[in-house]
Design an enzyme around this catalytic site. Structure first.
Site, mmCIF file in Angstrom:
data_model
loop_
_atom_site.group_PDB
_atom_site.id
_atom_site.type_symbol
_atom_site.label_atom_id
_atom_site.label_comp_id
_atom_site.label_asym_id
_atom_site.label_seq_id
_atom_site.Cartn_x
_atom_site.Cartn_y
_atom_site.Cartn_z
ATOM 1 N NE ARG A 1 34.176 -18.193 45.800
ATOM 2 C CZ ARG A 1 34.712 -17.461 46.733
ATOM 3 N NH1 ARG A 1 34.371 -16.382 46.740
ATOM 4 N NH2 ARG A 1 35.311 -18.257 47.899
ATOM 5 N NE ARG B 1 27.290 -15.912 46.561
ATOM 6 C CZ ARG B 1 27.805 -15.955 47.821
ATOM 7 N NH1 ARG B 1 26.794 -15.885 48.857
ATOM 8 N NH2 ARG B 1 29.232 -15.843 48.253
ATOM 9 N NE ARG C 1 21.114 -20.963 45.712
ATOM 10 C CZ ARG C 1 22.019 -20.869 47.111
ATOM 11 N NH1 ARG C 1 22.955 -20.392 47.115
ATOM 12 N NH2 ARG C 1 21.202 -21.346 47.918
ATOM 13 C CG ASP D 1 31.362 -25.844 47.566
ATOM 14 O OD1 ASP D 1 32.019 -26.531 48.460
ATOM 15 O OD2 ASP D 1 31.401 -24.701 47.410
ATOM 16 C CE1 TYR E 1 34.648 -24.116 54.832
ATOM 17 C CE2 TYR E 1 36.611 -24.544 53.665
ATOM 18 C CZ TYR E 1 35.582 -23.637 54.103
ATOM 19 O OH TYR E 1 35.499 -22.363 53.396
#
Length: 372
Positions: free
Chosen positions: A31, A35, A44, A81, A157
């Site tokens: 990652r 963020r 973003r 993702d 998921y």
């Protein structure tokens, strides 16, 4: 594919994947585009949403390169993702602010499993276009890693419909209807293989399978429902990239350190480890000897170390590099190698200047280790 790319200026990461001696221990971060960087947040905001970012080639390229502008990392990883594949299967992926991913449709019964199929890879064209665009933009600076979720992690998921704390729904299905679970996993494995092969064709120079939830399985169930299907993916992967070079394959099972004996012979070059594993012990089990076969190891500092002051970060980096032990230095033969990484993805709250301290410590100390 006729795209030609610039020659690689820094192949340290790929050399380590191939168990070739390097001048220092290469490093990238799970990652790393994300963020914790203010510039990522700005892009973003421009994109309007996470999927707006991931599905726009220019934005995806921009955020992939952002960490490399700041830190001398040894690899880039595609910005995307793991849930793009089930999304392409028609499950309807959305990301709510601060909530994480959700699927509009879930796969919990026979009827839903019946409808599952390997998706048309054209639905994921935006990912492959991003790979080619990023590879061009890198201009040979460092290699580009493509990736996917593992069949088991995707299934979690798809059944739960979102992230889970207890895996109640997916494990209920697995234990009560193993036949349905195996069908989901087989379709996922074949989808992931096609997806990674298309990334390789688009210019990915290494590929990684994230088995983020493999570690939640019981012993026995891990081998049957996760590892078997990771193997099914690996068996189908292309061995050669667009430039005629081999494409190293990395498998990362969070919580998988206890199953290294089961993983030592799987058909991949690199095993990723989380922070609960000891690198020295892992090296003894899977690292192999100089001149013989084995796996390169990737990992495994605790991402939360990055909240400590830089001096403590340096101490912890030394501990991780010392736990792997004396690096392989013979340039004429393969041997045990290490790629430095976190034991899981970087936290969004991480101060960027702490990442700079980490990168500097890894490169500096690992060079000194080789002079001993």
């Amino acid at each position: 594919m006729s795209t030609t790319f610039a020659p690689l200026q820094n192949d340290t990461f790929l050399r380590a994947c191939r168990r070739q001696a390097t001048d220092y221990t290469p490093l990238w971060l799970m990652r790393q585009a994300g963020r914790y960087l203010p510039e990522y947040k700005a892009t973003r905001a421009q994109a309007g949403s996470f999927m707006g970012l991931a599905t726009n080639v220019d934005f995806a390229t921009e955020v992939t390169l952002q960490p490399l502008e700041r830190f001398p990392l040894d690899a880039a990883i595609l910005f995307s993702d793991i849930l793009t594949v089930p999304d392409a299967m028609g499950l309807g992926l959305t990301f709510a602010e601060g909530e994480g991913p959700r699927f509009a449709k879930v796969v919990r019964d026979e009827a839903a499993v019946e409808q599952l199929a390997v998706p048309d890879m054209d639905k994921l064209r935006y990912v492959f276009d991003a790979v080619t665009s990023i590879r061009k933009a890198l201009n040979g600076r460092v290699p580009l890693i493509g990736f996917s979720g593992s069949p088991w992690t995707l299934a979690c998921y798809m059944v739960e419909g979102k992230g889970s704390d207890d895996y109640r729904l997916v494990k209920t299905l697995m234990y009560s209807r193993p036949d349905l679970m195996h069908r989901i996993l087989a379709i996922n494995a074949d989808s992931v293989a096609q997806y990674l092969n298309a990334q390789i064709d688009a210019g990915a120079q290494a590929v990684m399978i994230f088995d983020s939830w493999g570690g939640v399985l019981a012993d026995g169930a891990f081998q049957e429902f996760s590892l078997a299907y990771t193997k099914r993916v690996l068996a189908q992967l292309k061995r050669t990239g667009t430039d005629g070079q081999d494409v190293p394959r990395i498998v990362f099972t969070k919580g998988g350190g206890i199953w290294l004996d089961d993983m030592k012979d799987i058909d991949c070059e690199v095993l990723g480890l989380d922070w609960t594993a000891n690198l020295g012990k892992a090296r003894a089990i899977v690292g192999g000897q100089v001149g013989g076969p084995g796996k390169a190891l990737q990992g495994n500092i605790d991402p939360n170390v990055l909240f400590a002051p830089p001096a403590q970060i340096v101490t912890q980096v030394h501990k991780v590099l010392d736990s792997f032990g004396q690096p392989h230095t013979d340039k004429t033969t393969p041997g045990p190698t290490h790629i430095f990484n976190l034991g899981h993805g970087i936290s969004q709250f991480t101060p960027p200047e702490h990442v700079a301290a980490l990168v500097e410590a890894v490169h500096g100390y690992s060079r000194a280790q080789r002079q001993r």
